[in-house]
Design an enzyme around this catalytic site. Structure first.
Site, PDB file in Angstrom:
ATOM      1  N   VAL A  62       0.847  -1.210   0.000  1.00 13.03           N
ATOM      2  CA  VAL A  62       0.000   0.000   0.000  1.00 13.03           C
ATOM      3  C   VAL A  62       0.877   1.252   0.000  1.00 13.03           C
ATOM      4  O   VAL A  62       1.713   1.437   0.885  1.00 13.03           O
ATOM      5  CB  VAL A  62      -0.917   0.056   1.248  1.00 13.03           C
ATOM      6  CG1 VAL A  62      -1.818   1.290   1.183  1.00 13.03           C
ATOM      7  CG2 VAL A  62      -1.742  -1.207   1.382  1.00 13.03           C
ATOM      8  N   LYS A  72      -5.947  -1.897  -1.827  1.00 15.70           N
ATOM      9  CA  LYS A  72      -5.161  -1.239  -0.773  1.00 15.70           C
ATOM     10  C   LYS A  72      -6.066  -0.813   0.390  1.00 15.70           C
ATOM     11  O   LYS A  72      -5.710  -0.955   1.560  1.00 15.70           O
ATOM     12  CB  LYS A  72      -4.411  -0.043  -1.371  1.00 15.70           C
ATOM     13  CG  LYS A  72      -3.359  -0.497  -2.400  1.00 15.70           C
ATOM     14  CD  LYS A  72      -2.860   0.636  -3.270  1.00 15.70           C
ATOM     15  CE  LYS A  72      -1.823   0.142  -4.273  1.00 15.70           C
ATOM     16  NZ  LYS A  72      -1.500   1.126  -5.320  1.00 15.70           N
TER      17      LYS A  72
HETATM   18  N1  HSE Z   1      -0.298   0.380 -10.206  1.00 21.08           N
HETATM   19  C1  HSE Z   1      -0.042   0.897  -8.923  1.00 21.08           C
HETATM   20  C2  HSE Z   1      -0.197   2.414  -8.972  1.00 21.08           C
HETATM   21  C3  HSE Z   1       1.330   0.506  -8.487  1.00 21.08           C
HETATM   22  O1  HSE Z   1      -0.341   2.968 -10.058  1.00 21.08           O
HETATM   23  O2  HSE Z   1      -0.192   3.024  -7.933  1.00 21.08           O
HETATM   24  C4  HSE Z   1       1.567   0.647  -7.032  1.00 21.08           C
HETATM   25  O3  HSE Z   1       0.727  -0.167  -6.273  1.00 21.08           O
END
Ligand code: HSE
Length: 438
Positions: A132, A205
């Site tokens: 997260v 998250k």
């Molecule tokens: N794809 C996620 C983002 C990566 O753009 O935040 C980090 O968790």
């Protein structure tokens, strides 16, 4: 100095960053951990890729199960991502008594109860700071720093890709598509970027944060999720006129014996600190009964910031091994026996402020028809705006509401959509504005 053997599973973007830090900052890390952290294995199916790292003889392998089964491996770093193989490897590592670090938010959000249950039963640690907010120490803050607080709410920008896209459209007038391509090229986006854009990554998250903030089982399925793909430049323009910015927010509030948990594009006042968190940066505000409000801010995605969080966990676990204190901090912040099933409120039950945009015919009486229906459902308006020019025969009518209930809003918008003077389905964006009193 004792040697602690590390097995790194997955050497993609984050895994490569982890290997780089472990090798390049070896002495620094050893002196902080009190042990030599030896990168014994790197398992990946693509040995040929140039990662800019020279691994020692016998370090690279294509067999991740060999790494988790080797009795000499002390800590497993799972950086593969995805659910199937990663889960099998983590559960096998736990069964073998290894300490585990993972950045895998999708896996923890869907199978975390099982994984943490297995780890607690075996008496090993599973650390997940990097799952997260990239480098922001949000897990440590909730599990350790705020241990004396009832967490009241959390509001966060938790997806770098969406924040990058919204910032680029808002500040540079970039199109959605080219902003997404840029985010992909910079390595922020998930392998499947719809996970980012449609809000699922943020919800993964939030499910993890809710569990450690409130002492509840991880519950992803009841979080309300709406992504940014329907946000138009017109809405962004209106937001600016009202001195708001649109952000994809994870919002969580403790409401008595339940929790409000939702992910959606949100208008927030320009003067709100989160409004000024742009590009791939993440930030989260946590409100606790003793601490008041705190704000964490930092790069939420990308190779080195995420790897930094993985190394922090690895050093923690190495210290625990050295001091014989594995399991000192409960995996989900609360002792397993204290974790409850706390219900997540259905989104229809929430009350908030709204922005509505209708595409309506520019005729006498249209405005009163729309506001009449809203009034019938008890939706009180704060302001009404008709600006801009006709497109396809209709004009945008924008309304900002006072506090009202989501279920009433949906019923009203359904009825308004059926009016023959209203074109496409009205746009709805929720507003979080501390200054609004009702
Ligand atoms: N794809 C996620 C983002 C990566 O753009 O935040 C980090 O968790």
């Amino acid at each position: 100095m004792r040697k602690i053997n590390i097995g790194l599973l997955g050497c993609g973007t984050v895994g490569t960053g982890v290997a780089k830090i472990l090798l390049e900052n070896k002495d620094l890390i050893s002196s902080r951990a009190g042990a030599e952290l030896n990168l014994k294995y790197v398992a990946d199916l693509d040995p040929g890729r140039d990662r800019g790292i020279k691994f020692g003889e016998g370090v690279f392998t294509g067999d991740a199960f060999k790494v988790v089964d080797d009795p000499e491996t002390d800590i497993i770093l799972e950086m593969i991502g995805g659910e199937k193989i990663a889960k099998d490897l983590i559960l096998r590592a736990i069964k073998n008594g290894k300490q585990v670090v993972t950045a895998n938010k999708a896996l923890l959000a869907s199978c975390g109860n099982e994984i943490f249950g297995a780890a607690a039963a075996k008496g090993v640690d599973v650390a997940y700071e990097a799952s997260v907010g990239g480098c922001m120490p949000i897990i440590k803050t909730l599990r350790e720093s705020l241990a004396g607080n009832h967490v009241r709410s959390m509001t966060g920008i938790l997806n770098g890709t969406c924040n990058y896209i919204l910032s680029k459209i808002t500040d540079d007038g970039t199109t959605f598509e080219s902003a997404l391509s840029e985010a992909q090229a910079k390595g922020f986006a998930e392998a499947d970027p719809t996970l980012d854009i449609e809000g699922h990554d943020t919800a993964h998250k939030l499910a993890i944060l809710n569990a450690i903030a409130y002492g509840m089982e991880i519950n992803l399925k009841d979080i309300y999720i709406e992504g940014i793909s329907k946000i138009t430049p017109l809405d962004i323009e209106f937001a600016k006129q009202f001195e708001y910015r649109i952000k994809l927010l994870a919002i969580s509030k403790k409401r008595g014996d339940s929790v409000e948990a939702r992910v959606h594009p949100t208008m927030i006042p320009c003067k709100n600190l989160l409004s000024n968190v742009n590009g791939s940066l993440n930030a989260v505000t946590i409100s606790g009964d003793a601490v008041g409000d705190i704000l964490l801010y930092g790069l939420g995605a990308g190779m080195m910031p995420t790897a930094s969080a993985v190394i922090s966990d690895t050093v923690d676990l190495a210290r625990n091994i050295l001091s014989g204190s594995v399991g000192r901090i409960p995996l989900l912040s609360f002792r397993m026996a204290g974790i409850r099933k706390i219900p997540v409120m259905p989104v229809d039950e929430i009350s908030t402020h709204y922005y509505f945009r209708f595409a309506a015919l520019d005729r006498p009486g249209v405005l009163s028809k729309i506001s009449g229906i809203l009034g019938n459902y008890g939706i009180s308006l704060k302001s009404v705006h008709q600006k801009g020019r006709k497109t396809n025969g209709s004009v945008p009518i924008v309304m900002l509401s006072h506090l009202c209930k989501e279920a009433d809003v949906k019923k009203a918008l359904d009825e308004i959509s059926r009016l023959d003077v209203v074109g496409t389905r009205p746009a709805l964006i929720r507003i979080e504005d501390d200054d609004q009193e009702d």
